[in-house]
Scaffold this motif. Structure first.
Motif, PDB file in Angstrom:
ATOM      1  N   CYS A   1       0.815  -1.220   0.000  1.00  0.00           N
ATOM      2  CA  CYS A   1       0.000   0.000   0.000  1.00  0.00           C
ATOM      3  C   CYS A   1       0.846   1.267   0.000  1.00  0.00           C
ATOM      4  O   CYS A   1       1.862   1.342   0.690  1.00  0.00           O
ATOM      5  CB  CYS A   1      -0.904  -0.004   1.233  1.00  0.00           C
TER       6      CYS A   1
ATOM      7  N   TYR B   1      -0.607   4.042   0.937  1.00  0.00           N
ATOM      8  CA  TYR B   1      -1.214   4.846   2.008  1.00  0.00           C
ATOM      9  C   TYR B   1      -0.650   4.395   3.359  1.00  0.00           C
ATOM     10  O   TYR B   1      -0.061   3.324   3.462  1.00  0.00           O
ATOM     11  CB  TYR B   1      -2.731   4.685   2.026  1.00  0.00           C
ATOM     12  N   ASP B   2      -0.941   5.209   4.371  1.00  0.00           N
ATOM     13  CA  ASP B   2      -0.354   4.917   5.675  1.00  0.00           C
ATOM     14  C   ASP B   2      -1.392   5.068   6.798  1.00  0.00           C
ATOM     15  O   ASP B   2      -1.207   5.853   7.732  1.00  0.00           O
ATOM     16  CB  ASP B   2       0.834   5.862   5.901  1.00  0.00           C
ATOM     17  N   CYS B   3      -2.453   4.301   6.711  1.00  0.00           N
ATOM     18  CA  CYS B   3      -3.502   4.387   7.730  1.00  0.00           C
ATOM     19  C   CYS B   3      -2.976   3.768   9.026  1.00  0.00           C
ATOM     20  O   CYS B   3      -2.512   2.616   9.024  1.00  0.00           O
ATOM     21  CB  CYS B   3      -4.758   3.653   7.273  1.00  0.00           C
TER      22      CYS B   3
ATOM     23  N   TYR C   1      -4.114   2.413  11.637  1.00  0.00           N
ATOM     24  CA  TYR C   1      -4.687   1.199  12.239  1.00  0.00           C
ATOM     25  C   TYR C   1      -4.442  -0.057  11.402  1.00  0.00           C
ATOM     26  O   TYR C   1      -4.858  -1.148  11.777  1.00  0.00           O
ATOM     27  CB  TYR C   1      -6.213   1.390  12.407  1.00  0.00           C
ATOM     28  N   CYS C   2      -3.780   0.070  10.260  1.00  0.00           N
ATOM     29  CA  CYS C   2      -3.774  -1.039   9.297  1.00  0.00           C
ATOM     30  C   CYS C   2      -2.413  -1.740   9.207  1.00  0.00           C
ATOM     31  O   CYS C   2      -1.375  -1.089   9.089  1.00  0.00           O
ATOM     32  CB  CYS C   2      -4.164  -0.485   7.924  1.00  0.00           C
TER      33      CYS C   2
ATOM     34  N   SER D   1      -1.328  -3.361   6.725  1.00  0.00           N
ATOM     35  CA  SER D   1      -0.746  -3.218   5.378  1.00  0.00           C
ATOM     36  C   SER D   1      -0.205  -1.818   5.102  1.00  0.00           C
ATOM     37  O   SER D   1       0.228  -1.522   3.993  1.00  0.00           O
ATOM     38  CB  SER D   1      -1.807  -3.534   4.308  1.00  0.00           C
ATOM     39  N   ARG D   2      -0.262  -0.939   6.079  1.00  0.00           N
ATOM     40  CA  ARG D   2       0.154   0.449   5.810  1.00  0.00           C
ATOM     41  C   ARG D   2       1.630   0.499   5.377  1.00  0.00           C
ATOM     42  O   ARG D   2       2.447  -0.351   5.778  1.00  0.00           O
ATOM     43  CB  ARG D   2      -0.076   1.331   7.018  1.00  0.00           C
TER      44      ARG D   2
ATOM     45  N   ALA E   1      -5.195  -3.327  -1.156  1.00  0.00           N
ATOM     46  CA  ALA E   1      -4.528  -2.115  -0.692  1.00  0.00           C
ATOM     47  C   ALA E   1      -4.376  -1.189  -1.904  1.00  0.00           C
ATOM     48  O   ALA E   1      -4.620  -1.605  -3.041  1.00  0.00           O
ATOM     49  CB  ALA E   1      -3.159  -2.476  -0.131  1.00  0.00           C
ATOM     50  N   VAL E   2      -3.976   0.058  -1.647  1.00  0.00           N
ATOM     51  CA  VAL E   2      -3.820   0.992  -2.771  1.00  0.00           C
ATOM     52  C   VAL E   2      -2.407   0.834  -3.333  1.00  0.00           C
ATOM     53  O   VAL E   2      -1.423   1.267  -2.732  1.00  0.00           O
ATOM     54  CB  VAL E   2      -4.073   2.446  -2.314  1.00  0.00           C
TER      55      VAL E   2
ATOM     56  N   GLU F   1     -14.487   3.580   7.168  1.00  0.00           N
ATOM     57  CA  GLU F   1     -13.365   3.414   8.103  1.00  0.00           C
ATOM     58  C   GLU F   1     -13.540   4.143   9.430  1.00  0.00           C
ATOM     59  O   GLU F   1     -13.523   3.523  10.475  1.00  0.00           O
ATOM     60  CB  GLU F   1     -12.017   3.845   7.484  1.00  0.00           C
TER      61      GLU F   1
ATOM     62  N   LYS G   1      -7.032   9.595   3.010  1.00  0.00           N
ATOM     63  CA  LYS G   1      -8.447   9.405   2.660  1.00  0.00           C
ATOM     64  C   LYS G   1      -9.265  10.596   3.139  1.00  0.00           C
ATOM     65  O   LYS G   1      -8.939  11.215   4.149  1.00  0.00           O
ATOM     66  CB  LYS G   1      -8.986   8.142   3.334  1.00  0.00           C
TER      67      LYS G   1
HETATM   68  S1  SF4 Z   1      -4.665  -1.161   2.871  1.00  0.00           S
HETATM   69 FE1  SF4 Z   1      -6.355   0.273   3.008  1.00  0.00          FE
HETATM   70  S2  SF4 Z   1      -6.560   0.667   5.219  1.00  0.00           S
HETATM   71 FE2  SF4 Z   1      -4.529  -0.293   4.886  1.00  0.00          FE
HETATM   72  S3  SF4 Z   1      -3.092   1.428   4.695  1.00  0.00           S
HETATM   73 FE3  SF4 Z   1      -3.768   0.852   2.648  1.00  0.00          FE
HETATM   74  S4  SF4 Z   1      -5.528   2.182   2.223  1.00  0.00           S
HETATM   75 FE4  SF4 Z   1      -5.169   2.244   4.430  1.00  0.00          FE
END
Ligand code: SF4
Length: 414
Positions: free
Chosen positions: A63, A65-67, A69-70, A72-73, A109-110, A166, A180
């Motif tokens: 991914c 992105y860097d959420c 809680y995730c 996969s961030r 994931a993105v 989310e 997001k």
């Molecule tokens: S997989 Fe989804 S929730 Fe996890 S960091 Fe990437 S965008 Fe965010």
């Protein structure tokens, strides 16, 4: 064919998404058969309560992105993998032919950017339908921020789509999922809803199983009242099939997050309240105010009834349907049984037993032609109700214990 190592990474990473089924079990295999904490095949439920198995997998967990809680961030040091559209298609077909699954829940994931990822997902579902001839159920998780045309095109090939909200507020999204925005999530939901509405008149098959969404509960400070008000608005405005609540479990070391899990009881109470809003005619305002959490001690219908002693006891021989379904412990099916049986005479407590209508909760809130069999003192009622709820170990359906609704539907329906 996809490698076992890649498959393990992609199904493990998918298991925290509850927008197609339940999750959160930590029960592991200690030498027996099965393992509830593994990802892979999940169960979901049709509106008539039928259980179906879905292959639940990510296209990639890589991914940008860097959420917070995730797992996969981007900033998390975690094994990464990406499947090709053909690998996902072959796996789905092989599992389907072996009767392991009846459908696919595909998320991602993105990867690189939202459009690129959505293109990969779209290519996969088109191939599955057109090249591999797959006619089973597909639930596709959309990528917020992807081009509208890609999202709409996907709606022509899949049964259900979900864009996960989310977090309940823009403020929490900014803090915990900074790439997001509420707009990027609600815009595709709105487009799909509009298209489905227009499509209904043409009687074609755009997104036949509609849309769902998911919110994480307890990662941010919003109260249940705020979450349920948002839920109510989503049901009204976009006709969502379900809003799923995922109780927060700390899986990363982010300083922005609580260090303790939100707990399954909170998730359980939200599902109960959600059910009351959808099927029992309650509004959120009746159950809870914006800045409150739901009671831990009582299910939301009991909590509401205890706050309204002026409305109880209700006489089961004269009360209208709308009031019968508001009696704690009386579900919709039981209320209809009562209405129908009343045609043949006055009902007594033994008639309830004969009709298999549960009385454990209801007994404190009803009379039979003026006769009352429950506890008289308020604190006795509360004690009795508390002991009922605590003995259930948060089984998902304590509110509807008279079995009129398939218990499984609370955690996932198609
Ligand atoms: S997989 Fe989804 S929730 Fe996890 S960091 Fe990437 S965008 Fe965010």
């Amino acid at each position: 064919m996809i490698s076992a190592e890649k498959l393990k990474i992609l199904v493990e990473s998918a298991k925290f998404d509850v927008s197609c089924s339940s999750s959160g079990s930590s029960r592991k295999n200690k030498g027996g058969i099965g393992n509830a904490s593994m990802g892979g095949i999940c169960h979901s439920f049709t509106q008539d309560g039928r259980c179906i198995s879905l292959l639940k997998i990510l296209m990639t967990n890589n991914c940008v992105y860097d959420c917070a809680y995730c797992l996969s961030r981007r900033s998390n040091d975690f094994p990464r993998a990406i499947a090709t559209p053909d690998e996902i298609c072959e796996l789905t077909m092989e599992f389907y032919k072996r009767n392991y699954i009846e459908g696919l829940f595909l998320s991602s994931a993105v990867y690189k950017n939202p459009d690129y990822t959505m293109e990969l997902l779209l290519e996969t579902v088109i191939k599955l339908r057109k090249l591999y001839g797959f006619h089973g159920y597909i639930h596709l998780k959309g990528i917020p921020g992807a081009d509208q045309k890609l999202i709409m095109r996907a709606g022509e090939f899949v049964d259900r789509m979900s864009f996960n909200l989310e977090l309940p507020t823009e403020k929490s999204l900014r803090l915990l999922a900074p790439q997001k925005t509420k707009k990027s999530i609600l815009t595709p939901i709105s487009f799909l809803h509009g298209e489905k509405d227009a499509d209904r008149s043409k009687k074609s098959r755009f997104l036949p199983a509609g849309q769902t969404t998911q919110m994480i509960v307890g990662a941010s400070p919003e109260r249940d009242g705020q979450i349920l008000n948002l839920t109510q608005a989503l049901y009204k405005k976009y006709a969502l099939k379900r809003v799923y609540y995922s109780s927060f479990v700390p899986t990363t070391n982010s300083a922005l997050l609580p260090t303790v899990p939100a707990g399954l009881l909170r998730e359980h109470r939200l599902y109960q309240a959600d059910w009351l809003i959808r099927f029992y005619g309650f509004s959120v305002g009746e159950l809870i105010s914006e800045n409150e959490n739901l009671s831990k001690d009582y299910d939301p219908k009991c909590a509401w009834a205890l706050k309204h002693p002026e409305l109880f006891p209700v006489d089961v021989n004269t009360a209208p349907l709308e009031m019968l379904i508001r009696i704690p412990g009386i579900g919709v099916k039981s209320a209809y049984k009562i209405i129908s049986a009343r045609r043949y005479g006055r009902l007594s407590i033994t008639d309830f037993e004969r009709m298999k209508i549960a009385l454990k909760r209801a007994i404190h809130f009803i009379t039979f032609s003026g006769k009352f069999f429950g506890s008289i003192k308020e604190n006795m009622i509360e004690r009795a109700l508390k002991s009922l709820d605590n003995s259930k170990n948060y089984e998902q359906l304590s509110l509807f214990s008279n079995s009129e609704i398939n218990t499984s539907v609370l955690t996932g329906e198609l």
